[in-house]
Design a protein around this motif. Structure first.
Motif, PDB file in Angstrom:
ATOM      1  N   ASP A 163       0.867  -1.185   0.000  1.00 42.14           N
ATOM      2  CA  ASP A 163       0.000   0.000   0.000  1.00 42.14           C
ATOM      3  C   ASP A 163       0.901   1.231   0.000  1.00 42.14           C
ATOM      4  O   ASP A 163       1.382   1.674   1.045  1.00 42.14           O
ATOM      5  N   LEU A 164       1.132   1.776  -1.183  1.00 43.01           N
ATOM      6  CA  LEU A 164       2.083   2.880  -1.327  1.00 43.01           C
ATOM      7  C   LEU A 164       1.652   4.126  -0.564  1.00 43.01           C
ATOM      8  O   LEU A 164       2.475   4.766   0.094  1.00 43.01           O
ATOM      9  N   ALA A 165       0.381   4.468  -0.613  1.00 44.13           N
ATOM     10  CA  ALA A 165      -0.098   5.673   0.072  1.00 44.13           C
ATOM     11  C   ALA A 165       0.116   5.564   1.582  1.00 44.13           C
ATOM     12  O   ALA A 165       0.580   6.511   2.227  1.00 44.13           O
ATOM     13  N   ARG A 166      -0.209   4.413   2.146  1.00 41.95           N
ATOM     14  CA  ARG A 166      -0.038   4.205   3.590  1.00 41.95           C
ATOM     15  C   ARG A 166       1.442   4.242   3.970  1.00 41.95           C
ATOM     16  O   ARG A 166       1.829   4.860   4.960  1.00 41.95           O
ATOM     17  N   ALA A 167       2.282   3.596   3.183  1.00 42.94           N
ATOM     18  CA  ALA A 167       3.716   3.583   3.465  1.00 42.94           C
ATOM     19  C   ALA A 167       4.320   4.983   3.324  1.00 42.94           C
ATOM     20  O   ALA A 167       5.131   5.406   4.143  1.00 42.94           O
ATOM     21  N   LYS A 168       3.901   5.700   2.294  1.00 41.96           N
ATOM     22  CA  LYS A 168       4.400   7.059   2.083  1.00 41.96           C
ATOM     23  C   LYS A 168       4.046   7.947   3.267  1.00 41.96           C
ATOM     24  O   LYS A 168       4.874   8.706   3.778  1.00 41.96           O
ATOM     25  N   ASP A 169       2.819   7.845   3.753  1.00 40.45           N
ATOM     26  CA  ASP A 169       2.388   8.621   4.911  1.00 40.45           C
ATOM     27  C   ASP A 169       3.234   8.277   6.142  1.00 40.45           C
ATOM     28  O   ASP A 169       3.656   9.155   6.889  1.00 40.45           O
ATOM     29  N   PHE A 170       3.489   6.990   6.368  1.00 38.09           N
ATOM     30  CA  PHE A 170       4.277   6.551   7.519  1.00 38.09           C
ATOM     31  C   PHE A 170       5.694   7.123   7.473  1.00 38.09           C
ATOM     32  O   PHE A 170       6.172   7.707   8.452  1.00 38.09           O
ATOM     33  N   TYR A 171       6.382   6.957   6.347  1.00 36.65           N
ATOM     34  CA  TYR A 171       7.772   7.413   6.257  1.00 36.65           C
ATOM     35  C   TYR A 171       7.880   8.939   6.297  1.00 36.65           C
ATOM     36  O   TYR A 171       8.802   9.484   6.896  1.00 36.65           O
ATOM     37  N   GLN A 172       6.917   9.613   5.706  1.00 32.79           N
ATOM     38  CA  GLN A 172       6.959  11.076   5.681  1.00 32.79           C
ATOM     39  C   GLN A 172       6.459  11.693   6.985  1.00 32.79           C
ATOM     40  O   GLN A 172       7.135  12.536   7.571  1.00 32.79           O
ATOM     41  N   ASN A 173       5.306  11.266   7.455  1.00 32.91           N
ATOM     42  CA  ASN A 173       4.671  11.942   8.586  1.00 32.91           C
ATOM     43  C   ASN A 173       4.972  11.323   9.945  1.00 32.91           C
ATOM     44  O   ASN A 173       5.053  12.047  10.933  1.00 32.91           O
ATOM     45  N   THR A 174       5.140  10.006  10.010  1.00 32.01           N
ATOM     46  CA  THR A 174       5.447   9.374  11.291  1.00 32.01           C
ATOM     47  C   THR A 174       6.946   9.390  11.571  1.00 32.01           C
ATOM     48  O   THR A 174       7.378   9.750  12.661  1.00 32.01           O
ATOM     49  N   LEU A 175       7.758   8.999  10.575  1.00 31.17           N
ATOM     50  CA  LEU A 175       9.205   8.966  10.763  1.00 31.17           C
ATOM     51  C   LEU A 175       9.882  10.286  10.418  1.00 31.17           C
ATOM     52  O   LEU A 175      11.055  10.464  10.712  1.00 31.17           O
ATOM     53  N   GLY A 176       9.174  11.195   9.771  1.00 31.37           N
ATOM     54  CA  GLY A 176       9.712  12.520   9.490  1.00 31.37           C
ATOM     55  C   GLY A 176      10.754  12.587   8.391  1.00 31.37           C
ATOM     56  O   GLY A 176      11.562  13.521   8.357  1.00 31.37           O
ATOM     57  N   MET A 177      10.744  11.642   7.467  1.00 32.14           N
ATOM     58  CA  MET A 177      11.714  11.683   6.371  1.00 32.14           C
ATOM     59  C   MET A 177      11.310  12.731   5.344  1.00 32.14           C
ATOM     60  O   MET A 177      10.130  12.956   5.101  1.00 32.14           O
ATOM     61  N   LYS A 178      12.318  13.326   4.724  1.00 29.70           N
ATOM     62  CA  LYS A 178      12.075  14.344   3.699  1.00 29.70           C
ATOM     63  C   LYS A 178      11.650  13.661   2.396  1.00 29.70           C
ATOM     64  O   LYS A 178      12.413  12.908   1.796  1.00 29.70           O
ATOM     65  N   PHE A 179      10.406  13.951   1.969  1.00 33.24           N
ATOM     66  CA  PHE A 179       9.895  13.405   0.709  1.00 33.24           C
ATOM     67  C   PHE A 179      10.584  14.121  -0.443  1.00 33.24           C
ATOM     68  O   PHE A 179      10.711  15.342  -0.455  1.00 33.24           O
ATOM     69  N   LEU A 180      11.037  13.339  -1.436  1.00 32.22           N
ATOM     70  CA  LEU A 180      11.702  13.910  -2.603  1.00 32.22           C
ATOM     71  C   LEU A 180      10.776  13.977  -3.815  1.00 32.22           C
ATOM     72  O   LEU A 180      10.525  15.045  -4.353  1.00 32.22           O
ATOM     73  N   PHE A 181      10.263  12.802  -4.248  1.00 32.10           N
ATOM     74  CA  PHE A 181       9.410  12.782  -5.437  1.00 32.10           C
ATOM     75  C   PHE A 181       8.733  11.421  -5.579  1.00 32.10           C
ATOM     76  O   PHE A 181       9.149  10.443  -4.978  1.00 32.10           O
ATOM     77  N   ASP A 182       7.667  11.401  -6.392  1.00 34.10           N
ATOM     78  CA  ASP A 182       6.990  10.176  -6.797  1.00 34.10           C
ATOM     79  C   ASP A 182       7.408   9.849  -8.219  1.00 34.10           C
ATOM     80  O   ASP A 182       7.660  10.762  -9.019  1.00 34.10           O
ATOM     81  N   ALA A 183       7.466   8.569  -8.553  1.00 34.78           N
ATOM     82  CA  ALA A 183       7.731   8.133  -9.928  1.00 34.78           C
ATOM     83  C   ALA A 183       6.936   6.855 -10.153  1.00 34.78           C
ATOM     84  O   ALA A 183       7.357   5.774  -9.720  1.00 34.78           O
ATOM     85  N   GLY A 184       5.785   6.994 -10.768  1.00 35.12           N
ATOM     86  CA  GLY A 184       4.941   5.829 -11.015  1.00 35.12           C
ATOM     87  C   GLY A 184       4.492   5.194  -9.712  1.00 35.12           C
ATOM     88  O   GLY A 184       3.851   5.834  -8.885  1.00 35.12           O
ATOM     89  N   THR A 185       4.877   3.936  -9.493  1.00 32.06           N
ATOM     90  CA  THR A 185       4.486   3.203  -8.290  1.00 32.06           C
ATOM     91  C   THR A 185       5.586   3.231  -7.226  1.00 32.06           C
ATOM     92  O   THR A 185       5.724   2.305  -6.426  1.00 32.06           O
ATOM     93  N   MET A 186       6.368   4.325  -7.210  1.00 31.15           N
ATOM     94  CA  MET A 186       7.464   4.467  -6.260  1.00 31.15           C
ATOM     95  C   MET A 186       7.439   5.860  -5.641  1.00 31.15           C
ATOM     96  O   MET A 186       7.011   6.815  -6.275  1.00 31.15           O
TER      97      MET A 186
END
Length: 128
Positions: A22-45
Protein backbone atom coordinates in the motif's frame (compact mmCIF):
# COMPACT_ATOMS: atom_id res chain seq x y z
CA UNK A 1 42.90 -2.84 -20.04
CA UNK A 2 40.88 -6.05 -19.81
CA UNK A 3 37.99 -6.61 -17.42
CA UNK A 4 40.12 -8.94 -15.29
CA UNK A 5 42.65 -6.10 -14.77
CA UNK A 6 40.10 -3.57 -13.54
CA UNK A 7 39.57 -3.41 -9.79
CA UNK A 8 36.06 -2.75 -8.52
CA UNK A 9 35.48 -1.50 -5.00
CA UNK A 10 31.92 -0.60 -4.02
CA UNK A 11 31.89 1.77 -1.04
CA UNK A 12 28.92 4.10 -0.96
CA UNK A 13 25.28 3.10 -0.88
CA UNK A 14 23.26 5.63 -2.86
CA UNK A 15 19.78 4.16 -2.54
CA UNK A 16 17.92 1.45 -0.66
CA UNK A 17 14.60 0.03 -1.85
CA UNK A 18 11.77 -1.43 0.23
CA UNK A 19 8.75 -3.13 -1.28
CA UNK A 20 5.28 -2.33 0.00
CA UNK A 21 1.69 -3.35 -0.77
CA UNK A 22 0.00 0.00 0.00
CA UNK A 23 2.08 2.88 -1.33
CA UNK A 24 -0.10 5.67 0.07
CA UNK A 25 -0.04 4.21 3.59
CA UNK A 26 3.72 3.58 3.47
CA UNK A 27 4.40 7.06 2.08
CA UNK A 28 2.39 8.62 4.91
CA UNK A 29 4.28 6.55 7.52
CA UNK A 30 7.77 7.41 6.26
CA UNK A 31 6.96 11.08 5.68
CA UNK A 32 4.67 11.94 8.59
CA UNK A 33 5.45 9.37 11.29
CA UNK A 34 9.20 8.97 10.76
CA UNK A 35 9.71 12.52 9.49
CA UNK A 36 11.71 11.68 6.37
CA UNK A 37 12.08 14.34 3.70
CA UNK A 38 9.89 13.40 0.71
CA UNK A 39 11.70 13.91 -2.60
CA UNK A 40 9.41 12.78 -5.44
CA UNK A 41 6.99 10.18 -6.80
CA UNK A 42 7.73 8.13 -9.93
CA UNK A 43 4.94 5.83 -11.02
CA UNK A 44 4.49 3.20 -8.29
CA UNK A 45 7.46 4.47 -6.26
CA UNK A 46 8.08 7.23 -3.71
CA UNK A 47 11.52 8.56 -2.82
CA UNK A 48 12.80 10.05 0.45
CA UNK A 49 16.09 11.53 1.61
CA UNK A 50 17.51 9.73 4.63
CA UNK A 51 20.83 11.34 5.54
CA UNK A 52 23.15 10.71 2.61
CA UNK A 53 21.07 7.83 1.25
CA UNK A 54 17.92 7.91 -0.84
CA UNK A 55 15.15 5.54 0.26
CA UNK A 56 12.76 4.23 -2.38
CA UNK A 57 9.51 2.57 -1.41
CA UNK A 58 7.71 0.87 -4.24
CA UNK A 59 4.79 -1.43 -4.89
CA UNK A 60 5.69 -5.10 -5.03
CA UNK A 61 5.01 -6.68 -8.39
CA UNK A 62 4.53 -10.06 -6.72
CA UNK A 63 2.30 -11.16 -3.86
CA UNK A 64 5.26 -12.76 -2.03
CA UNK A 65 6.49 -11.93 1.46
CA UNK A 66 7.74 -8.46 2.36
CA UNK A 67 10.35 -7.64 4.95
CA UNK A 68 13.56 -9.54 4.20
CA UNK A 69 15.80 -6.51 4.70
CA UNK A 70 16.25 -4.57 7.93
CA UNK A 71 17.20 -0.91 7.82
CA UNK A 72 18.91 0.42 10.93
CA UNK A 73 18.44 4.10 11.71
CA UNK A 74 21.02 5.76 13.94
CA UNK A 75 19.42 7.96 16.61
CA UNK A 76 21.01 10.03 19.37
CA UNK A 77 18.52 9.13 22.13
CA UNK A 78 16.92 5.75 21.47
CA UNK A 79 14.69 5.85 24.56
CA UNK A 80 13.26 9.25 23.58
CA UNK A 81 12.67 8.22 19.94
CA UNK A 82 11.06 4.97 21.12
CA UNK A 83 8.67 6.92 23.37
CA UNK A 84 7.71 9.43 20.68
CA UNK A 85 7.07 6.73 18.06
CA UNK A 86 5.01 4.64 20.51
CA UNK A 87 2.87 7.73 21.19
CA UNK A 88 2.32 7.95 17.42
CA UNK A 89 1.03 4.37 17.43
CA UNK A 90 4.11 2.66 16.00
CA UNK A 91 4.27 -1.08 16.82
CA UNK A 92 7.59 -2.14 18.33
CA UNK A 93 8.49 -5.82 18.11
CA UNK A 94 11.42 -5.32 20.47
CA UNK A 95 11.92 -2.38 22.79
CA UNK A 96 15.34 -0.72 22.92
CA UNK A 97 17.82 -2.89 24.77
CA UNK A 98 21.56 -3.12 25.35
CA UNK A 99 23.29 -5.48 22.92
CA UNK A 100 27.00 -4.73 23.46
CA UNK A 101 29.33 -2.86 25.77
CA UNK A 102 32.26 -1.32 23.92
CA UNK A 103 35.27 0.38 25.53
CA UNK A 104 33.83 3.86 24.88
CA UNK A 105 30.08 3.29 24.42
CA UNK A 106 27.12 0.94 24.73
CA UNK A 107 25.22 -0.22 21.64
CA UNK A 108 21.43 -0.16 22.04
CA UNK A 109 19.01 -1.60 19.46
CA UNK A 110 15.21 -1.68 19.12
CA UNK A 111 12.93 -2.93 16.33
CA UNK A 112 9.63 -1.69 14.93
CA UNK A 113 7.36 -2.56 12.04
CA UNK A 114 6.22 -0.19 9.33
CA UNK A 115 2.57 -0.48 8.21
CA UNK A 116 3.63 -2.89 5.44
CA UNK A 117 5.37 -5.35 7.77
CA UNK A 118 8.95 -4.28 7.05
CA UNK A 119 11.18 -4.45 10.13
CA UNK A 120 13.10 -1.26 10.91
CA UNK A 121 15.83 -1.01 13.50
CA UNK A 122 16.76 1.87 15.74
CA UNK A 123 20.34 1.96 16.96
CA UNK A 124 22.11 4.24 19.38
CA UNK A 125 25.72 4.37 20.51
CA UNK A 126 25.45 5.64 24.07
CA UNK A 127 28.68 7.19 25.32
CA UNK A 128 29.77 6.42 28.87
Amino acid sequence: MSASEISVQLNDIGQIALTVRDLARAKDFYQNTLGMKFLFDAGTMAFFQCGGIRLMIGLSEEAGPIGGTILYFRVADIQKVHGVLKEKGVHFVQAPHLVARMPDHELWIGFLKDPEGNTLGLMSEVRA
